[in-house]
Design an enzyme around this catalytic site. Structure first.
Site, mmCIF file in Angstrom:
data_model
loop_
_atom_site.group_PDB
_atom_site.id
_atom_site.type_symbol
_atom_site.label_atom_id
_atom_site.label_comp_id
_atom_site.label_asym_id
_atom_site.label_seq_id
_atom_site.Cartn_x
_atom_site.Cartn_y
_atom_site.Cartn_z
ATOM 1 C CG ASP A 178 -2.051 0.972 1.123
ATOM 2 O OD1 ASP A 178 -2.266 1.515 0.019
ATOM 3 O OD2 ASP A 178 -2.730 1.212 2.137
ATOM 4 C CG ASN B 138 2.090 1.477 -5.210
ATOM 5 O OD1 ASN B 138 2.994 1.291 -4.411
ATOM 6 N ND2 ASN B 138 1.617 0.510 -5.977
ATOM 7 C CG HIS C 59 -0.086 1.945 -9.322
ATOM 8 N ND1 HIS C 59 -0.292 1.595 -8.008
ATOM 9 C CD2 HIS C 59 -1.201 2.638 -9.698
ATOM 10 C CE1 HIS C 59 -1.481 2.047 -7.616
ATOM 11 N NE2 HIS C 59 -2.047 2.691 -8.619
ATOM 12 C CD GLU D 124 -13.194 -4.752 -1.964
ATOM 13 O OE1 GLU D 124 -12.051 -5.231 -2.161
ATOM 14 O OE2 GLU D 124 -14.154 -5.443 -1.539
ATOM 15 C CG LEU E 50 8.717 -17.703 -3.056
ATOM 16 C CD1 LEU E 50 8.396 -17.690 -1.563
ATOM 17 C CD2 LEU E 50 9.202 -16.319 -3.486
HETATM 18 C C1 FPP Z 1 -1.814 0.182 -3.363
HETATM 19 O O1 FPP Z 1 -1.390 1.508 -3.415
HETATM 20 C C2 FPP Z 1 -1.298 -0.601 -4.467
HETATM 21 C C3 FPP Z 1 -2.056 -1.203 -5.420
HETATM 22 C C4 FPP Z 1 -3.534 -1.124 -5.455
HETATM 23 C C5 FPP Z 1 -1.462 -1.962 -6.514
HETATM 24 C C6 FPP Z 1 -0.241 -2.762 -6.220
HETATM 25 C C7 FPP Z 1 0.473 -2.928 -7.477
HETATM 26 C C8 FPP Z 1 1.797 -2.885 -7.627
HETATM 27 C C9 FPP Z 1 2.759 -2.771 -6.529
HETATM 28 C C10 FPP Z 1 2.304 -2.904 -9.023
HETATM 29 C C11 FPP Z 1 2.961 -4.109 -9.506
HETATM 30 C C12 FPP Z 1 2.509 -5.396 -8.969
HETATM 31 C C13 FPP Z 1 2.941 -6.589 -9.429
HETATM 32 C C14 FPP Z 1 2.532 -7.825 -8.745
HETATM 33 C C15 FPP Z 1 3.828 -6.690 -10.603
HETATM 34 P P1 FPP Z 1 -2.507 2.646 -3.478
HETATM 35 O O2 FPP Z 1 -2.737 2.983 -4.901
HETATM 36 O O3 FPP Z 1 -3.714 2.194 -2.732
HETATM 37 O O4 FPP Z 1 -1.796 3.812 -2.728
HETATM 38 P P2 FPP Z 1 -2.476 4.965 -1.874
HETATM 39 O O5 FPP Z 1 -3.179 4.299 -0.743
HETATM 40 O O6 FPP Z 1 -1.316 5.785 -1.434
HETATM 41 O O7 FPP Z 1 -3.406 5.694 -2.793
#
Ligand code: FPP
Length: 248
Positions: free
Chosen positions: A21, A23, A38, A68, A132
């Protein structure tokens, strides 16, 4: 000194689950669009997977896209899907080289053809790996999973496959997407949020939780090591008393 040296290799968690979480906040903090965050989140995925494989962790589940998350703006959803395809393309050789087996849990019917094909191709490609097991939770939510399990159970009761009185935890577990995978020992969530967010509600019943303020794009191998060291200092009682645990 690396925190890696503080890890007790005989007490490793078998299964680590991660809610990646922060990004979006990372991107805002650095003056970029959310999608950039991301993209930046891919590198920690690679690092954490590599570190887990190298340590000899059995299972690593990453919450890559929740049910969601389908409700996010269309361009963000498309960018995340595109990122999945790109990452699978870029990392498949690395997965093989590191003896990593990829599997996935989630409602794949909602994924577009391109993502689904790439995902299943990579799952097939790595199915012979014995190191893994990397589990991508993609279009996943725990309430969806439990609802599906209930539906299957009712169907099986009606079909006479199982007697209603024989319903037990094991019979429910058999119908979850994670059947055969040990429950997570440790659940890590980044970015300072203190929530489960519909992630593995059944499977996390006795997991240790580790929350860190670090935003996902900044999460590195040392942070994973730190979480494992912290986990190893916990006393897991599974509902028993401390005395009972010490007697073992
Ligand atoms: C949450 O951050 C993250 C996500 C919903 C997506 C996770 C995806 C990745 C890390 C990209 C690559 C993944 C793989 C498996 C290759 P958020 O957008 O909710 O952040 P915020 O809470 O700060 O808005």
């Amino acid at each position: 000194m690396s925190l890696r040296d503080k890890i007790n290799m005989s007490k490793l968690p078998v299964h680590i689950a991660v809610i990646m979480d922060g990004n979006g906040r990372w991107a805002a903090l650095h003056g970029h669009e959310r999608v950039f965050g991301h993209q930046k989140g891919v590198e920690p995925v690679r690092n954490v997977v590599e570190a887990a494989a190298e340590l000899g962790i059995g299972y690593l589940t990453l919450y890559a896209f929740s049910t969601e998350n389908w409700g996010r703006p269309d361009d963000e959803v498309s960018a995340l899907m595109e990122l999945m395809v790109q990452s699978l393309n870029n990392e498949k050789d690395n997965l093989l080289k590191n003896n990593i087996r990829l599997i996935a849990i989630g409602d794949f019917a909602r994924l577009n053809e391109n993502v689904r094909t790439k995902l299943f191709d990579t799952i097939n490609l790595t199915s012979g790996s014995t190191g893994l097991t990397l589990i991508l939770a993609l279009s996943y939510s725990s309430k969806w999973e439990i609802t599906e399990a209930v539906r299957k159970l009712v169907r099986d009761v009606n079909a006479g496959v199982i007697d209603r009185e024989a319903i037990c935890e094991e019979e429910i577990e058999k119908r979850l997407t994670t059947y055969g995978i040990p429950d997570p020992d440790l659940m890590i969530r980044t970015s300072g949020e203190l929530r489960i967010s519909n992630f593995l509600l059944w499977q996390l019943a006795y997991s240790e939780f580790y929350f860190t303020d670090i935003l996902w794009p900044d999460f590195g191998k040392e942070d994973l090591y730190g979480a494992i060291v912290d986990f190893q200092n916990r006393v897991r009682r599974f509902g028993k008393t401390s005395e009972q645990i010490l007697e073992k």
